[in-house]
Design an enzyme around this catalytic site. Structure first.
Site, PDB file in Angstrom:
ATOM      1  N   LYS A  37       0.847  -1.202   0.000  1.00  0.00           N
ATOM      2  CA  LYS A  37       0.000   0.000   0.000  1.00  0.00           C
ATOM      3  C   LYS A  37       0.885   1.256   0.000  1.00  0.00           C
ATOM      4  O   LYS A  37       2.075   1.192   0.309  1.00  0.00           O
ATOM      5  CB  LYS A  37      -0.907  -0.013   1.223  1.00  0.00           C
ATOM      6  CG  LYS A  37      -0.162   0.081   2.549  1.00  0.00           C
ATOM      7  CD  LYS A  37      -1.077  -0.187   3.744  1.00  0.00           C
ATOM      8  CE  LYS A  37      -0.295  -0.111   5.043  1.00  0.00           C
ATOM      9  NZ  LYS A  37      -1.068  -0.628   6.183  1.00  0.00           N
ATOM     10  N   TYR A 296      16.166  30.507   7.324  1.00  0.00           N
ATOM     11  CA  TYR A 296      15.023  31.296   7.773  1.00  0.00           C
ATOM     12  C   TYR A 296      15.092  31.586   9.268  1.00  0.00           C
ATOM     13  O   TYR A 296      15.396  30.702  10.068  1.00  0.00           O
ATOM     14  CB  TYR A 296      13.718  30.541   7.482  1.00  0.00           C
ATOM     15  CG  TYR A 296      13.297  30.603   6.042  1.00  0.00           C
ATOM     16  CD1 TYR A 296      12.921  31.806   5.449  1.00  0.00           C
ATOM     17  CD2 TYR A 296      13.268  29.452   5.258  1.00  0.00           C
ATOM     18  CE1 TYR A 296      12.532  31.860   4.115  1.00  0.00           C
ATOM     19  CE2 TYR A 296      12.868  29.492   3.931  1.00  0.00           C
ATOM     20  CZ  TYR A 296      12.502  30.705   3.360  1.00  0.00           C
ATOM     21  OH  TYR A 296      12.121  30.751   2.054  1.00  0.00           O
TER      22      TYR A 296
HETATM   23  C1  PLP Z   1      -0.335  -1.684   6.876  1.00  0.00           C
HETATM   24  C2  PLP Z   1      -0.996  -2.958   7.229  1.00  0.00           C
HETATM   25  C3  PLP Z   1      -0.245  -4.126   7.415  1.00  0.00           C
HETATM   26  C4  PLP Z   1       1.278  -4.148   7.401  1.00  0.00           C
HETATM   27  O1  PLP Z   1       1.805  -3.691   8.617  1.00  0.00           O
HETATM   28  P1  PLP Z   1       3.388  -3.637   8.915  1.00  0.00           P
HETATM   29  O2  PLP Z   1       3.460  -3.270  10.350  1.00  0.00           O
HETATM   30  O3  PLP Z   1       3.961  -2.593   8.028  1.00  0.00           O
HETATM   31  O4  PLP Z   1       3.945  -4.980   8.641  1.00  0.00           O
HETATM   32  C5  PLP Z   1      -0.943  -5.304   7.609  1.00  0.00           C
HETATM   33  N1  PLP Z   1      -2.284  -5.330   7.652  1.00  0.00           N
HETATM   34  C6  PLP Z   1      -3.032  -4.219   7.512  1.00  0.00           C
HETATM   35  C7  PLP Z   1      -4.510  -4.316   7.563  1.00  0.00           C
HETATM   36  C8  PLP Z   1      -2.416  -3.001   7.313  1.00  0.00           C
HETATM   37  O5  PLP Z   1      -3.161  -1.892   7.191  1.00  0.00           O
END
Ligand code: PLP
Length: 403
Positions: A37, A296
């Site tokens: 994702k 800045y």
């Molecule tokens: C992001 C996510 C994962 C992966 O989690 P990690 O801690 O990065 O391994 C797994 N399951 C769901 C539903 C997620 O949203």
């Protein structure tokens, strides 16, 4: 064309090795869904999704239908799970592109059923995974709502309950108490699924800390008690970062309550390889006299003559602005402190102690140079966040290059 020197290098071979290592770490017969994702945690879906498939991965996890369409175009044969919801009007795309949605609300089932019927789909032909809220209060069906949701999977429905999933909110808590409570609730939910005469294939539980912390056998056992196969969903560890546990497993010396690090965690520390390196370059060098200000609001005032190196990376590239005056980047194999505020497109390094620095020198923001390394955890600690955010805020304008 030469590009502005701020880029990310992605070692797809390391990603493949990480996937195979995680598969070997999992209990036998565990299916791994590779979480890609958010553009593969900022590592580039284009580069990472095919690498996972080359390493033997069969399932990809994305957030949205939009990401799912990209994953489908890259990996025609993979199963692609949409984990964070299908929204009204997206059912037809789910069906046309063979995505597998996670569902938990009646309205999602309505939309998918209508789209499947409109596409002339047979009964039981659209697999979905039902998320159970076992304690995170984020998404997922409550145990109480199951009595009205489960009958929706009656034999005439085009939907088929292929999997049950839940997400653990404290899998990185070393005492495991929150996870135990969640698994207890999951077990109750599985009892209700069985009582409804439904027999899904998959039980999908746990992310990187569950797998790396050595808990996959527990998930396998729970799945087997209900005639299901176990699926785990690693994300961060796939990109070569070993999750930290809280508190960590290394107690003070002479503490005989020492349970030690689980062997799987120790081997993850040895085997996982970071996939991403984030680089930029020095674009000019100047000398300033005592009394000159840097950046800045003049938050840095030179108390003696200094040499400064201007770097082509700023907060619009994802370099957190809060790191100004409190973090270092690597140049010529040494740590050079960030001086003054980080600007939108620039950062300034104090290279007074590294006299050979010149325009064109490579600067490493995440990764290794010489004997020095800066990790995503270093950025996270310095800017008060977690590696997941450090990776995903590297801006879209920063090109990702396979190396
Ligand atoms: C992001 C996510 C994962 C992966 O989690 P990690 O801690 O990065 O391994 C797994 N399951 C769901 C539903 C997620 O949203």
């Amino acid at each position: 064309m030469q590009t502005r020197p701020c880029w990310v290098e992605i070692r797809t071979r390391a990603l493949e090795d990480n996937f195979r290592f995680l598969q070997s770490l999992a209990a036998p017969d565990v299916e791994l869904l590779a979480v890609v994702k958010a553009d593969a945690y900022g590592h580039s879906l284009d580069l990472c999704a095919p690498a996972v498939v080359r390493a033997g991965g069969k399932w990809l996890g994305v957030s949205s239908v939009e990401e799912g369409l990209k994953a489908r175009a890259l990996c025609p044969d993979a199963r692609v799970m949409v984990m964070a919801g299908v929204f009204p009007g997206q059912g037809a795309a789910v069906i046309e592109h063979g995505l597998t949605p996670v569902v938990w609300e009646p309205a999602q089932l309505d939309g998918l059923e209508a789209a499947a019927r409109a596409a002339g789909h047979r009964a039981g032909s659209l697999p979905v995974h039902l998320e159970i809220d076992t304690g995170m209060s984020r998404q997922g069906a409550s145990l109480d709502s199951l009595s009205s949701l489960l009958p929706r999977f009656e034999p005439g429905s085009p939907l088929r309950l292929e999997g049950i999933m839940t997400h653990l909110y404290g899998a990185d808590e070393a005492d495991g108490l929150a996870t135990q409570q969640q698994l207890d609730r999951l077990q109750q939910a599985l009892g209700r699924v069985e009582s409804a005469g439904l027999y899904p294939d998959w039980l999908s539980v746990g992310s990187s800390p569950t797998l790396v912390g050595g808990m996959s056998a527990t998930i396998v056992a729970l799945a087997a008690r209900h005639g299901m196969k176990a699926m785990l969903r690693p994300g961060l560890s796939l990109y070569g970062i070993t999750p930290l546990f809280h508190p960590d497993f290394t107690p003070p010396a002479n503490d005989n309550t020492d349970v030690g690090e689980p062997p799987s965690l120790a081997s993850a520390h040895r085997q996982l390889q970071p996939v991403l390196t984030w680089k930029s370059a020095v674009i000019s060098v100047r000398t300033i006299p005592a009394g000159a200000v840097i950046g800045y609001n003049g938050t840095f005032v030179a108390t003696e003559p200094m040499r400064l190196a201007l770097v082509a990376a700023g907060y619009a590239d994802g370099l957190d602005r809060s790191l100004g005056n409190r973090f270092s980047l690597l140049v010529r194999g040494q740590r050079a402190p960030l001086a003054g505020r980080i600007s939108m497109d620039h950062a300034v390094l104090d290279v007074t102690e590294i006299p050979a620095v010149q325009a064109g020198d490579e600067v490493v923001m995440i990764g290794s140079q010489g004997a020095e390394t800066i990790t995503a955890y270093d950025h996270a600690d310095a800017s008060g966040t977690i590696p997941w955010e450090v990776f995903t805020r590297i801006a879209a304008r920063v090109p990702r290059i396979a190396v």
